[in-house]
Design an enzyme around this catalytic site. Structure first.
Site, short mmCIF file in Angstrom:
data_model
loop_
_atom_site.label_atom_id
_atom_site.label_comp_id
_atom_site.label_asym_id
_atom_site.label_seq_id
_atom_site.Cartn_x
_atom_site.Cartn_y
_atom_site.Cartn_z
N SER A 64 30.23 -13.62 14.24
CA SER A 64 29.53 -14.76 13.64
C SER A 64 28.73 -14.42 12.39
O SER A 64 28.27 -15.32 11.70
CB SER A 64 28.59 -15.41 14.67
OG SER A 64 27.49 -14.57 14.95
N LYS A 101 21.44 -14.03 13.53
CA LYS A 101 21.80 -15.15 12.65
C LYS A 101 20.90 -15.13 11.43
O LYS A 101 19.85 -14.48 11.41
CB LYS A 101 21.62 -16.51 13.36
CG LYS A 101 22.47 -16.71 14.59
CD LYS A 101 23.91 -16.95 14.25
CE LYS A 101 24.76 -17.23 15.47
NZ LYS A 101 25.20 -16.05 16.18
#
Length: 145
Positions: A64, A101
């Protein structure tokens, strides 16, 4: 994201590894053969860890964040004392698990994946618990044999 904890090395103790740092910069090559001495020394612990008591290591898992330079298996250096800012890569807790993230604070708080895969979506949790800021990513360029 699975997590593996690593004990931070003590930069002032025997875990310190000082290596030569050449003054020349290399353009996708090696230092010049004419450079036969190191201008100074570099201790990677001191370079990567400014606050040992607040620093820990995690191993990244998944894809991700692959467009932000975080690859599956990379070692992340995380500083818990660093104040998170807009655009920082952070370790956050979501539903009892850690995730890495990009932190967005504007226009509204969010955790953004930075991936070449459309399967990963930006998260907009009600509460964002930031565990630390990723200060360095250590990436192997060659597989261990």
């Amino acid at each position: 994201m699975s997590t593996v904890y690593h004990r931070p090395a003590d930069p002032s103790g025997d875990d310190s590894y000082v290596r030569p740092l050449f003054a020349d910069r290399c353009q996708a090559g090696f230092p010049s053969p004419a450079t036969d001495y190191a201008e100074q020394e570099l201790d990677l612990n001191s370079y990567c860890i400014s606050r040992p008591a607040a620093t820990f290591f995690l191993r990244a898992s998944g894809e991700s964040m692959n467009q932000a330079g975080v690859q599956n298996g990379d070692l992340l250096v995380v500083d818990r004392a660093e104040k998170p800012q807009h655009g920082d890569i952070v370790i956050a807790e979501i539903d009892g698990e850690f995730t890495v993230k990009r932190l967005l604070l504007r226009p509204r708080p969010a955790l953004e994946p930075v991936s070449d895969s459309p399967e990963f979506r930006t998260l907009y949790p009600e509460n964002i618990c930031i565990f630390g800021v990723v200060t360095h990513v250590i990436h192997r360029t060659r597989e261990l044999r």
